[in-house]
Every structure is written in structure tokens, then in C-alpha cells.
Design a protein around this motif. Structure first.
Motif, short mmCIF file in Angstrom:
data_model
loop_
_atom_site.label_atom_id
_atom_site.label_comp_id
_atom_site.label_asym_id
_atom_site.label_seq_id
_atom_site.Cartn_x
_atom_site.Cartn_y
_atom_site.Cartn_z
N UNK A 45 0.84 -1.19 0.00
CA UNK A 45 0.00 0.00 0.00
C UNK A 45 0.88 1.24 0.00
N UNK A 46 0.38 2.30 -0.59
CA UNK A 46 1.08 3.57 -0.64
C UNK A 46 0.05 4.70 -0.69
N UNK A 47 0.55 5.89 -0.45
CA UNK A 47 -0.35 7.04 -0.51
C UNK A 47 -0.86 7.19 -1.94
N UNK A 48 -2.16 7.21 -2.12
CA UNK A 48 -2.70 7.30 -3.48
C UNK A 48 -2.27 8.58 -4.18
N UNK A 49 -1.99 8.46 -5.46
CA UNK A 49 -1.69 9.63 -6.26
C UNK A 49 -2.96 10.41 -6.53
N UNK A 50 -2.80 11.67 -6.88
CA UNK A 50 -3.96 12.50 -7.17
C UNK A 50 -4.67 12.00 -8.43
N UNK A 51 -5.94 11.81 -8.31
CA UNK A 51 -6.73 11.33 -9.45
C UNK A 51 -6.94 12.47 -10.44
N UNK A 52 -6.73 12.18 -11.70
CA UNK A 52 -6.94 13.17 -12.76
C UNK A 52 -7.46 12.46 -13.99
N UNK A 53 -8.27 13.16 -14.76
CA UNK A 53 -8.88 12.59 -15.95
C UNK A 53 -8.10 13.04 -17.18
N UNK A 54 -7.88 12.09 -18.08
CA UNK A 54 -7.14 12.33 -19.32
C UNK A 54 -8.06 11.99 -20.49
N UNK A 55 -8.10 12.88 -21.48
CA UNK A 55 -8.97 12.67 -22.64
C UNK A 55 -8.41 11.58 -23.53
N UNK A 56 -9.24 11.16 -24.49
CA UNK A 56 -8.89 10.04 -25.34
C UNK A 56 -7.76 10.36 -26.32
N UNK A 57 -7.47 11.63 -26.53
CA UNK A 57 -6.42 11.97 -27.49
C UNK A 57 -5.03 11.93 -26.87
N UNK A 58 -4.91 11.49 -25.61
CA UNK A 58 -3.61 11.43 -24.93
C UNK A 58 -3.42 10.04 -24.34
N UNK A 59 -2.18 9.54 -24.39
CA UNK A 59 -1.83 8.24 -23.81
C UNK A 59 -1.59 8.38 -22.31
N UNK A 60 -1.72 7.26 -21.61
CA UNK A 60 -1.50 7.23 -20.16
C UNK A 60 -0.50 6.14 -19.85
#
Length: 339
Positions: A45-60
Motif C-alpha cells: 500500500x502507498x499514498x494514493x496519487x492525485x486522481x486526474x482525468x485524461x482525454x482520449x487523445x492522450x496516452x496514459x
């Protein structure tokens, strides 16, 4: 502004299409479990990273394998088992307190069946999917928001204890709504009665000082089954046990196809109208050039001052009769009165 509108339309049109991740996949062989160790896994377990939304035109991309927090897509998936769903999709489900049940595409069949049975009998909010990023030494994993439980084999009791202590712990876990994304969905998750996690399992808990122990349900591990080694390609992970497929065409996909068909029909109709007008104009021009010229027309034959001009008369065809004058009208009127 134009880019934002284009991304919005693309997001709607691809809401149910495969959202591939950028992991490298190599061919491998079936994983054979020779020894069932106890405990069957370990948690990280670790401190969760900040959740952010990425559009479909960008890779993750993710630094952890498997990831338990971070960037994701906006549309949450439906709960259930998938032929394949990438992490940027099931991470969105983890925000709502769900548990992702991951297995390596080359994991043993009987263990995948045990993992599926564990997910379907423990809680409604679950995602089952193959994930080629798992190591062969720990081909199974349970993922919640901020924590991962790596397993060498599916020990039902140990896994249920971990799920009970980590599932439905997020701020959005109280929401009972389901997701939208369902590309690759094999079947929906079944809503379980009550709020108890893993209700069919009665786990052992010793109470200090009282000497009372609850009933114990032990999952007896079966010996490892030797499966012939065959080529396994994680590039296109498929379920190891066939399941009845549903949701072959989603509603949004059908709407996109219907819109495309409508545009094609409309374009063909416009082209046909333009072609009809062009043909009609050609016929009109031909009729205009074929008219006879009046009898008073003359054509001069030859050139030069000493040559005589020959007058050629063209016969009148279809020339209307001249209008009667006033005298003829009066004479016709007198003859009608005599009659």
C-alpha cells in the motif's frame, strides 16, 4: 474551442471502444503452480496519487505495475468480467470502492476459475480482467484504491480477509450507481443481497480472553494440475474459460453506425439530385440547337466579291397560322348570326 468540441465528440464516439494501454507484451508459456505456499501473497500500500482525468487523445503510462491510483479516463466501467479492460478504465471503478481482480493471461485455468468465483461471491463492485503486466511468480492480484495484494495462487480465505478490510473504503464507495464503459464486457456483475462483503465465507477470528472461536471455512487447495506447455500470447489476452458473450454492440456504437449510414445515404441522394439536374440541362440544350430557322433565312455560299450569293429557302415546318384581322372577325360573326 474547435479542439474541445472535437475531443468531446471523440469521447462520446469511443466510449465503448477498446482503450488500449501502452504496455510492452511478449509471448510466454503457461504458468504452472507446483507448490501452494501459505500465506499465498503479500500486500503493498502507498499514498494514493492525485486522481486526474485524461482525454482520449492522450496516452496514459504508469510507473507501478499494476497501478492503484493516478490518471484515468472519465467514463467509469460497468462492474463485471471483461475479455480485457485497460487499467485507465478500471482505476475509475476503484474510486467507487471496487476491487479489481487481475490474472495473468497464462495463469492456470482452475486458479482463474477460483478467482472468478471469489469475485462474484464477495461483492458487486468488482472488475475481472487479464493483465499481462503481472509477474509469473505472482500471476494474480487484488487491487483497491491505493493498495495491491499480490498472490501466487488464489487462497480464498486469505483473499476474502484482505477484501473485507480494504474494499469499499473510498469516499465514493457509498454511491450505488454503475458505470458506462463496457467494451469487452463478458457479463455484468450480480448485485449481492445485503451489505456484507464475502457473505458466503465464515472466516475464523479468535477472541482473546474469551476462548471463543467462530466457525471456520477453509479453502482446501487442490494439487497443481500439470498443463501441457503451449504458446501463450498476452498481446491479445482472452478468457481461459469460455463464457456466454453479450453486449456485442452497445447502444452508442449502434448510434454511431446509424449516423454514419444516414450521412452516406444523404450524400448519395445529393449526388443523384445534382446528376439529374445535369442530365436535364443537357437535354434542354440539345432541343434548343435543333430548332428550324424561319423561311426568310439565307445562307451565302462561298466568299469573295465576284461570287453570287445563292439564296436557299428552308421550308416552314410547324409554323402557326396568322392571327385573323378585324374584318375577318366581323364576317365570321355575321355568318354565325345568319345560321
Amino acid at each position: 474551442m474547435i479542439r474541445r468540441v472535437f475531443v468531446t465528440v471523440l469521447l462520446f464516439a469511443t466510449a465503448n471502444t477498446v482503450d488500449l494501454d501502452s504496455q510492452k507484451r511478449d509471448k510466454g508459456t503457461n504458468i504452472i503452480i507446483e507448490t501452494f505456499y501459505t500465506p499465498s501473497g503479500y500486500a503493498s500500500c502507498q499514498d494514493p496519487l492525485q486522481a486526474s482525468f485524461v482525454c482520449m487523445d492522450a496516452d496514459i503510462t504508469y510507473s507501478d505495475t499494476p497501478p492503484s491510483s493516478g490518471k484515468m479516463r472519465l467514463l467509469a466501467p460497468l462492474y463485471g468480467e471483461y475479455k480485457y479492460i485497460p487499467p485507465q478504465r478500471w482505476l475509475r471503478a476503484l474510486q467507487y470502492g471496487a476491487v479489481a481482480f487481475l490474472y495473468h493471461p497464462c495463469a492456470p485455468v482452475e486458479q482463474v476459475m477460483a478467482l472468478r468465483d471469489l469475485a462474484e461471491t464477495c461483492l458487486w463492485k468488482h472488475i475481472i480482467t487479464p493483465y499481462s503486466g503481472l509477474p509469473t511468480k505472482h500471476p494474480f492480484a487484488l487491487v483497491v484504491w491505493g493498495c495491491v495484494y499480490h498472490m501466487t495462487w488464489v487462497n480464498r480465505t486469505e483473499a476474502a480477509i484482505w477484501i473485507r478490510s480494504h474494499a469499499l473504503q473510498t469516499q465514493l464507495s457509498t454511491l450505488s450507481s454503475n458505470g458506462v464503459y463496457k467494451s469487452g464486457l463478458l457479463h455484468n456483475a450480480t448485485v449481492l443481497p445485503g451489505d456484507v462483503i464475502c457473505p458466503d465465507l465464515v472466516l475464523s477470528h479468535a477472541t482473546k480472553g474469551s476462548g471463543v472461536k467462530e466457525n471456520v471455512a477453509i479453502h482446501v487447495a487442490t494439487p497443481a494440475i500439470s498443463i501441457p506447455v503451449r504458446s501463450c500470447d498476452p498481446t491479445c489476452p482472452t478468457p481461459l474459460v469460455p463464457l456466454p458473450q453479450s453486449h456485442l454492440f452497445s447502444l452508442q456504437t449502434l448510434l454511431v453506425y446509424a449516423l454514419f449510414a444516414f450521412l452516406v445515404v444523404l450524400l448519395v441522394a445529393i449526388l443523384m439530385v445534382i446528376l439529374a439536374y445535369m442530365v436535364r440541362g443537357c437535354k434542354t440544350n440539345k432541343r434548343g440547337h435543333s430548332r428550324y430557322k424561319p423561311a426568310s433565312s439565307f445562307f451565302s455560299l462561298g466568299t469573295g466579291s465576284k461570287e453570287k450569293a445563292a439564296r436557299v429557302s428552308i421550308p416552314e415546318v410547324g409554323v402557326p397560322s396568322p392571327m385573323p384581322n378585324e374584318r375577318e372577325i366581323l364576317l365570321n360573326a355575321d355568318s354565325d348570326e345568319e345560321l
